[in-house]
Design a protein around this motif. Structure first.
Motif, short mmCIF file in Angstrom:
data_model
loop_
_atom_site.label_atom_id
_atom_site.label_comp_id
_atom_site.label_asym_id
_atom_site.label_seq_id
_atom_site.Cartn_x
_atom_site.Cartn_y
_atom_site.Cartn_z
N TRP A 51 44.26 48.67 33.09
CA TRP A 51 43.96 48.58 34.52
C TRP A 51 42.46 48.78 34.79
O TRP A 51 41.90 48.14 35.67
N MET A 55 40.08 45.81 36.40
CA MET A 55 39.26 46.02 37.61
C MET A 55 37.79 45.74 37.31
O MET A 55 37.08 45.12 38.11
N VAL A 187 35.61 50.85 38.29
CA VAL A 187 36.92 51.09 38.90
C VAL A 187 36.72 51.60 40.34
O VAL A 187 37.33 51.09 41.29
N ILE A 188 35.84 52.60 40.48
CA ILE A 188 35.56 53.15 41.82
C ILE A 188 34.96 52.05 42.70
O ILE A 188 35.32 51.89 43.87
N GLN A 189 34.08 51.25 42.09
CA GLN A 189 33.41 50.21 42.87
C GLN A 189 34.39 49.13 43.31
O GLN A 189 34.24 48.56 44.39
N THR A 190 35.41 48.87 42.48
CA THR A 190 36.44 47.89 42.89
C THR A 190 37.17 48.39 44.13
O THR A 190 37.39 47.64 45.08
N VAL A 191 37.56 49.67 44.10
CA VAL A 191 38.30 50.24 45.23
C VAL A 191 37.45 50.18 46.49
O VAL A 191 37.90 49.72 47.55
N ILE A 192 36.19 50.60 46.37
CA ILE A 192 35.29 50.59 47.53
C ILE A 192 35.13 49.15 48.06
O ILE A 192 35.19 48.90 49.26
N PHE A 194 37.17 46.51 47.66
CA PHE A 194 38.39 45.97 48.26
C PHE A 194 38.65 46.62 49.63
O PHE A 194 39.07 45.94 50.57
N VAL A 195 38.42 47.93 49.74
CA VAL A 195 38.65 48.61 51.02
C VAL A 195 37.66 48.10 52.07
O VAL A 195 38.05 47.76 53.20
#
Lengths: 525, 89
Positions: A51, A55, A187-192, A194-195
């Motif tokens: 995962w 990402m 990974v953190i950057q993907t979440v940021i 997408f949000v």
């Protein structure tokens, strides 16, 4: 790009951006404790879960420029732009997951030039290494300049400080944490990302009144917008995306070439904790790709509905951000843009270093001294090179502004190699008879044909920018020429191809011993 | 540079145009339903070949042999939304 929006950033927005930058830096420093060997640095000690790699592959593929220019293209050409993330990604990612990933994994290579070099010899290896390095380093400088412009326009930071702030943050976590830090910050950057992009999309939909209203508003604007919600455009369209070009040029050639040979992708996948995780990471990335056009392309279409008369389509997203987002959320969206930028910078940096060590330092040092350099030497040099490259990128970056044509020329040059390189890769993997003479002739004449077609393409193809057709036909050409020349010249010996061709027993201990010996033996480099 | 471009143009266009024009003419005449079918077939074929992969090669490196870890099932699930998108748009 964002200058009109800088004034609307509140203190809370700026605080969110600064907090985000510090958090990424701290994370990177934290992961440095896990880097003990060159394997930890370049391949994350082969410990990454699927995962995280999935990402990272997706977020590295999307730069802040794409977030703005992708929406701009959607504003101009419509939904057809989404083909790059859908048809232009998924079949290729499935093929890469089940064909190329196991192949790279079992044959023990960690760069494409390394594989092509073992298969076809030193000339092809170094030629490919130079091409990839030129592309990665120029992209590094471009991304650093983009970051500086971005920071200048949203925070008012002078471009000089913008460049060196990015150099410091990305440099520190990449030098200390290696691939582990790169992937886990991604990974953190993907979440940021997408949000932030999701918030923008939802608010713009709410403003328009939903999908049906969006379609009606855009298509009612006139006949030129009739195809704006069609993925497949006629073959005779003058836009760069006719359906046949999308299917043959993008779906078959360019996307497969990109995902099977891009060092940033290969390196992440080889950092997986097992072959299953490596394959699963590509499929997970393909799942995420489903959402990318929703977050990037659709805002361009909503901007068309809300602001139909923008002179510069690339201003579509900045205009939406300025119009729709409340304080706080705006900071999050800008953090998302910066996340996209940093993930691209760290990928280009880490991949450039790997190519220099794997395809330059290691074989040359082995050739000169007779023995391979030690793991410790590779780790130390990897870290030094990371510093040198990012500092060099920082020094070159301001010049990018003055030499935009050089950057465009490099991008065009890089695209010329895609079709012939894929032909070499496919034949090298699947046909034992392919030899180095065929490869060199197929590659050089294929690239030459690409250049010629690039000059006269508008006379031969319907589209104004026929790069999709050129990629397809040069792939076909190189496939035929390499096969014919190989068929009429001496075949490679069994020892040369053992463990490097599909069907040869790569799990066989004897084959693995041959592969290991090749890594350390100068005459094979 | 211009004379080089003109030479390349006269040679390449003369050789390739008679071959490429009929192809593009044929592509131009295909109805949109054929574009859609071609793309969906490409997506389907791009996914379905994985069903013929051996269980051993799919699960290699995986600790469990459970259904959720079967990557062939992942591919089948993955391709459905993409097919729907290309059938609708």
């Amino acid at each position: 790009m964002f200058s009109a929006d800088a004034s609307v950033l509140t203190a809370i927005d700026q605080a969110i951006i600064v907090f985000y930058l510090v958090a990424v830096l701290v994370m990177g420093v934290f992961f440095s404790r896990y880097v003990k060997t060159s394997g930890d640095f370049f391949l994350a000690g082969k410990s990454l879960p699927f995962w995280a790699i999935g990402m990272s592959v997706v977020v590295s593929d999307i730069g802040a420029i794409d977030m703005v220019a992708g929406a701009g293209s959607a504003y101009k050409y419509g939904l057809a732009q989404a083909n790059f993330d859908w048809l232009g990604s998924v079949p290729a990612m499935i093929i890469v997951a089940f064909v190329f990933v196991p192949f790279y994994w079992r044959s023990g290579v960690c760069t494409l030039p390394e594989f092509l070099g073992r298969r076809y010899g030193m000339i092809v290896r170094e030629l490919q290494a130079v091409i990839w390095l030129g592309f990665l380093v120029s992209m590094l400088a471009v991304m650093l300049w983009s970051s500086a412009v971005f920071l200048n326009e949203i925070l008012g930071l002078p471009t000089f400080w913008g460049i060196w702030l990015t150099v410091a943050i990305v440099g520190v976590y990449t030098v200390l944490g290696g691939l582990t830090a790169v992937v886990l910050t991604d990974v953190i950057q993907t979440v940021i990302m997408f949000v932030g992009a999701g918030a923008l999309l939802l608010l713009s939909y709410w403003k328009i009144g939903g999908w049906n209203q969006l379609v009606a508003t855009v298509t009612e604007r006139g006949p030129e917008f009739a195809d704006h919600f069609k993925l497949l455009l006629p073959n005779s369209t003058t836009s760069p995306y006719p359906w046949s070009g999308i299917l043959f040029g993008l779906g078959i050639v360019l996307s497969t070439a990109y995902f099977s040979s891009n060092q940033a992708v290969i390196q992440r996948v080889l950092g997986a904790r097992s072959e299953w995780h490596a394959k699963a990471s590509m499929l997970f990335a393909a799942f995420l790709k489903l959402l990318v056009p929703v977050l990037i392309i659709l805002p361009g279409l909503t901007a068309l509905a809300l602001h139909p008369s923008l002179e510069d389509p690339d201003r579509a997203v900045p205009r939406l951000v300025a119009d729709l987002l409340p304080p706080g959320l705006m900071g999050l969206v800008f953090a998302a843009f910066f996340a996209a930028l940093m993930s691209s910078v760290d990928s280009y940096l880490n991949s450039s270093t790997t190519i220099i060590i794997s395809d330059g330092y290691r074989p040359i040092s082995t050739w000169l001294k007779g023995t391979a350099p030690s793991d410790r030497q590779c780790l130390v040099l990897g870290r030094i090179l990371t510093v040198v490259l990012i500092v060099a990128g920082g020094i070159i970056a301001p010049a990018i502004n003055q030499f935009e044509t050089i950057y465009s020329a490099m991008q065009t040059m890089f695209s010329l190699f895609q079709g012939p390189t894929l032909a070499l890769l496919v034949l090298g993997v699947f046909w034992r008879r392919t030899n180095s003479t065929g490869a060199i002739i197929g590659l050089t004449t294929g690239v030459l044909l690409s250049m010629c077609l690039n000059l006269v393409g508008d006379k031969l193809f319907p589209s104004d920018d026929p790069f999709l057709f050129i990629a397809f036909w040069t792939f076909v050409y190189s496939l035929i020429v390499t096969s014919l020349v190989s068929a009429f010249t001496a075949p490679p010996s069994e020892t040369q191809t053992k463990g490097l061709v599909w069907g040869s027993i790569v799990d066989d201990p004897a084959s693995q011993a041959v592969l290991r010996a090749r890594l350390d033996t100068p005459e094979n480099e | 540079m211009e004379s080089l471009t003109n030479t390349i143009e006269s040679v390449l266009v003369r050789i390739l145009k008679p071959f490429l024009d009929p192809l593009h003419g044929f592509m131009d005449q295909l109805p949109p339903s054929m574009w859609r079918i071609s793309v969906c077939l490409f997506l389907l074929l791009g996914a379905l070949w994985t069903l013929f992969l051996s269980r051993e090669s799919v699960f290699r490196g995986c600790k469990t042999q459970s259904k959720w870890a079967d990557l062939r099932i992942w591919v089948c699930v993955l391709i459905v939304p993409y097919l729907l998108i290309y059938l609708i748009f």
